[in-house]
Write a protein that holds these residues in place. Structure first.
Motif, PDB file in Angstrom:
ATOM      1  N   GLU A  36       0.828  -1.208   0.000  1.00  0.00           N
ATOM      2  CA  GLU A  36       0.000   0.000   0.000  1.00  0.00           C
ATOM      3  C   GLU A  36       0.863   1.259   0.000  1.00  0.00           C
ATOM      4  O   GLU A  36       0.507   2.261  -0.632  1.00  0.00           O
ATOM      5  N   ILE A  37       1.997   1.225   0.687  1.00  0.00           N
ATOM      6  CA  ILE A  37       2.923   2.355   0.626  1.00  0.00           C
ATOM      7  C   ILE A  37       3.398   2.543  -0.816  1.00  0.00           C
ATOM      8  O   ILE A  37       3.457   3.668  -1.334  1.00  0.00           O
ATOM      9  N   LEU A  38       3.745   1.433  -1.470  1.00  0.00           N
ATOM     10  CA  LEU A  38       4.177   1.490  -2.869  1.00  0.00           C
ATOM     11  C   LEU A  38       3.105   2.131  -3.741  1.00  0.00           C
ATOM     12  O   LEU A  38       3.400   2.970  -4.607  1.00  0.00           O
ATOM     13  N   GLN A  39       1.847   1.770  -3.514  1.00  0.00           N
ATOM     14  CA  GLN A  39       0.762   2.356  -4.294  1.00  0.00           C
ATOM     15  C   GLN A  39       0.670   3.861  -4.063  1.00  0.00           C
ATOM     16  O   GLN A  39       0.430   4.630  -5.006  1.00  0.00           O
ATOM     17  N   GLY A  40       0.881   4.284  -2.812  1.00  0.00           N
ATOM     18  CA  GLY A  40       0.867   5.714  -2.516  1.00  0.00           C
ATOM     19  C   GLY A  40       2.013   6.452  -3.176  1.00  0.00           C
ATOM     20  O   GLY A  40       1.840   7.557  -3.707  1.00  0.00           O
TER      21      GLY A  40
END
Length: 332
Positions: A76-80
């Motif tokens: 999810e951090i990567l998506q952000g």
């Protein structure tokens, strides 16, 4: 394939003006800029990124180095990071340091050699070689999730307060022996979550028992072993807090292996919610981190640093959310 000259003819401007619009090397009137961008869109023109980088000394790319990309939290951090980078016209190069200090320094060097404009890193517990490289080569960098000392921009969730919140909740339900399965020793997240655990015990007048604190090393197998150690104590915990989502899986395996049910035999709560936590029966009471916001904030800090290299470094802490389900023993 359309060229810059084609764009210039379509927009009715010079090639130099198209270059200034693309590379942002000189102010261009809004109506002229709009005409150039419309021509680019109409013709499907794709700028030569390499040529642009030679003009601007920028590649409009960001390097991201985070371990365990398969972990839902870092996913999810990567998506952000990715969505924010793309919104600002930046591409993303990704590497996994595997939480290994030597490999961490190597992958950041490889990203730097590919001329990324800056890097976003979740540092290991021993980041000395990493920091030395970043400092020596003056690489713009932002640290996320795990904090280091001053000198760099950083972003992470609030840790201590929210683990304390979990302890207080369990204590108010009547638990006096509350265990913690902690992460990798030395990481700032581990240190802060242990501090929150001890602060919560102190606020409720409960003694800190070293035997109720076990290292799960931030992964499922380590947490499984750590939970077995806790359960084998002379006075085992009646409630357990796991310090990340991977360790929650390990703790659940250990409880299943010992025939213990949640919450009837033992309450279980965790720091780090994940998308299927409400599918468990019972649903998992958890602290939900603002993962995507952490990623997008890291990009914003890095772009601000690129725009103004001399500004003082900033540390941003983002609040989490208490997600109240039933694994703590509360009624639905």
């Amino acid at each position: 394939m359309a060229t810059m000259s084609d764009v210039a003819r379509r927009a009715g401007v010079s090639v130099a003006t198209v270059s200034h619009v693309l590379n942002e090397t000189r102010p261009v009137r809004p109506d002229t800029r709009r005409a150039v961008l419309e021509a680019i869109d109409d013709l499907g023109y794709t700028p030569n990124t390499l040529a642009r980088s030679l003009v601007t000394a920028r590649t409009r790319s960001i390097g991201l180095a985070v371990s365990a990309i398969s972990n839902p939290y870092f996913t999810e951090i990567l998506q952000g990071v990715e969505s924010s980078a793309l919104a600002h016209g930046y591409s993303l190069l990704i590497a996994d340091p595997h939480d290994d200090p030597a490999h961490e320094r190597t992958v950041v060097q490889l990203l730097h050699e590919r001329r990324v404009d800056g890097v976003i890193v979740a540092p290991s517990a021993e980041p000395t070689a990493l920091v030395e490289y970043l400092t020596r080569h003056e690489v713009p960098a932002v640290f996320l999730d795990r904090l280091l000392g001053g000198g760099y921009d950083q972003v992470c969730a609030e840790n201590a307060f929210h683990v304390e919140q979990l302890v207080l909740h369990l204590a108010d339900l009547g638990h006096t022996r509350i265990g913690l399965v902690a992460g990798v020793p030395g990481l700032s997240t581990t240190i802060e979550r242990i501090a929150g655990y001890r602060a919560g015990l102190e606020r409720r007048g409960l003694p800190f028992r070293p035997g109720l604190l076990a290292d799960g090393h931030s992964e499922a197998r380590g947490a499984q072993d750590a939970t077995h150690r806790l359960l084998a104590a002379a006075e085992p915990p009646t409630a357990i807090i796991t310090a990340n989502n991977a360790m929650t899986i390990g703790a659940l395996r250990a409880l299943r292996e010992t025939g213990r049910g949640v919450p009837d035999d033992l309450a279980l709560v965790c720091f780090d919610d994940f998308s299927w936590a409400d599918v468990f029966s019972p649903g998992l009471t958890a602290i939900s981190q603002p993962s995507r916001e952490i990623g997008s904030t890291a990009v914003r800090l890095l772009l601000d640093r690129l725009e103004n290299p001399a500004r003082p470094p900033r540390t941003v802490r983002l609040p989490c959310t208490f997600v109240h389900r039933t694994s703590c023993g509360c009624r639905p």
